[in-house]
Design a protein around this motif. Structure first.
Motif, PDB file in Angstrom:
ATOM      1  N   TYR B  33       0.832  -1.200   0.000  1.00 19.29           N
ATOM      2  CA  TYR B  33       0.000   0.000   0.000  1.00 19.29           C
ATOM      3  C   TYR B  33       0.867   1.250   0.000  1.00 19.29           C
ATOM      4  CZ  TYR B  33      -2.902  -3.622   2.126  1.00 19.29           C
ATOM      5  OH  TYR B  33      -3.549  -4.801   2.401  1.00 19.29           O
ATOM      6  N   TYR B  35       0.159   5.282   1.263  1.00 20.53           N
ATOM      7  CA  TYR B  35      -0.697   6.281   1.881  1.00 20.53           C
ATOM      8  C   TYR B  35       0.071   7.588   1.895  1.00 20.53           C
ATOM      9  CZ  TYR B  35      -3.549   2.481   3.924  1.00 20.53           C
ATOM     10  OH  TYR B  35      -4.370   1.395   4.120  1.00 20.53           O
ATOM     11  N   ARG B  95       1.281  -6.034   4.211  1.00 26.87           N
ATOM     12  CA  ARG B  95       0.469  -6.948   5.023  1.00 26.87           C
ATOM     13  C   ARG B  95       0.762  -8.370   4.584  1.00 26.87           C
ATOM     14  NH1 ARG B  95      -4.626  -9.394   4.497  1.00 26.87           N
ATOM     15  NH2 ARG B  95      -5.185  -8.376   2.540  1.00 26.87           N
ATOM     16  N   GLU B 100      -4.518  -9.213   9.109  1.00 33.21           N
ATOM     17  CA  GLU B 100      -5.196  -7.936   8.923  1.00 33.21           C
ATOM     18  C   GLU B 100      -4.264  -6.743   9.069  1.00 33.21           C
ATOM     19  OE1 GLU B 100      -9.584  -9.005  10.710  1.00 33.21           O
ATOM     20  OE2 GLU B 100      -7.926  -8.659  12.085  1.00 33.21           O
ATOM     21  N   THR B 101      -3.222  -6.900   9.870  1.00 32.15           N
ATOM     22  CA  THR B 101      -2.406  -5.757  10.244  1.00 32.15           C
ATOM     23  C   THR B 101      -1.573  -5.249   9.088  1.00 32.15           C
ATOM     24  OG1 THR B 101      -2.246  -6.625  12.475  1.00 32.15           O
ATOM     25  CG2 THR B 101      -0.684  -4.900  11.861  1.00 32.15           C
ATOM     26  N   GLN B 102      -1.686  -3.956   8.840  1.00 33.18           N
ATOM     27  CA  GLN B 102      -0.814  -3.292   7.875  1.00 33.18           C
ATOM     28  C   GLN B 102       0.329  -2.657   8.660  1.00 33.18           C
ATOM     29  OE1 GLN B 102      -2.816  -0.737   5.030  1.00 33.18           O
ATOM     30  NE2 GLN B 102      -4.588  -2.105   4.952  1.00 33.18           N
ATOM     31  N   PHE B 104       3.436  -0.144   8.684  1.00 34.00           N
ATOM     32  CA  PHE B 104       3.838   1.071   7.981  1.00 34.00           C
ATOM     33  C   PHE B 104       5.338   1.306   8.090  1.00 34.00           C
ATOM     34  CE2 PHE B 104      -0.027   3.457   6.801  1.00 34.00           C
ATOM     35  CZ  PHE B 104      -0.973   2.587   7.303  1.00 34.00           C
ATOM     36  N   GLY B 105       5.896   1.849   7.019  1.00 39.16           N
ATOM     37  CA  GLY B 105       7.271   2.306   7.052  1.00 39.16           C
ATOM     38  C   GLY B 105       7.372   3.674   7.695  1.00 39.16           C
TER      39      GLY B 105
END
Lengths: 112, 113
Positions: B33, B35, B95, B100-102, B104-105
């Protein structure tokens, strides 16, 4: 319909207090509600998450309360510490789409 | 503990220039992903990517944006012709299968002048 509304925008508590952050949503298709913690200069990190089939979930000092009929959920931080000072985001997603819709964030400051 | 990494941490560019933001997701993750977070605002979904194709994209992700997984480890976001309003922190997330857990960097802070 895709929004998640979060309040308050900022919160100041003393050490040991119990800050509560609230979120509300409209889309009843949301079925996964995580809370993320973000420190300055860092990416959001998952704190705790809940699905709508339970009304409460607790992990350590962090508790999510979930009210499906009111379409609201909240984060409680028990015995808050200065190290909890961060921005907290609630989020929601629908399983088959996977994208996270974030709330606007709450900046929490815990003073000693 | 494995983590998502992103490079560069900061990027300054001139309006109209192309930028490529790079991410190395966690090694056994299959869902990726991007964002973004404009300063002081909420985190906004841009795009999700699975099995070498875009799964979903937001209205923000217009023709100026593209994503690629050029090899087995990198995941990139390209902005073809940057605009002032592209200035933001860009986060990559990944993920694992059945999870379910994303994760993040740390983000790339992009400043378009």
């Amino acid at each position: 319909q895709q929004q998640v509304k979060q309040s308050p925008q900022s919160l100041i508590v003393q050490k040991g207090g119990i800050p509560i952050i609230n979120c509300a949503y409209e889309n009843t298709a949301f079925d996964y509600f995580p809370w993320y913690q973000q420190f300055p200069g860092k990416g959001p990190a998952l704190l705790i998450a809940i699905r709508p089939d339970v009304s409460e979930k607790k992990e350590g000092r962090f508790t999510i309360s979930f009210n499906k009929s009111a379409k609201q959920f909240s984060l409680h931080i028990m015995d808050s510490q200065p190290g909890d000072s961060a921005t907290y985001f609630c989020a929601a997603s629908i399983s088959n789409t996977d994208k996270l819709i974030f709330g606007t964030g709450t900046r929490l400051q815990v003073f000693p | 503990e494995p983590e998502v990494t992103q490079t560069p941490s900061h990027q300054v560019t001139q309006m109209g220039q192309e930028v490529i933001l790079r991410c190395v997701p966690i090694s056994n993750h299959l869902y990726f992903y991007w964002y973004r977070q404009i300063l002081g605002q909420k985190v906004e979904f841009l795009v999700s990517f699975y099995n070498n194709e875009i799964s979903e994209k937001s209205e923000i992700f217009d023709d100026q944006f593209s994503v690629e997984r050029p090899d087995g480890s990198n995941f990139t976001l390209k902005i073809r012709s940057t605009k002032l309003e592209d200035s933001a922190m860009y986060f990559c997330a990944s993920r694992g299968p059945g999870r379910e857990t994303q994760y993040f960097g740390p983000g790339t802070r992009l400043l378009v002048l």
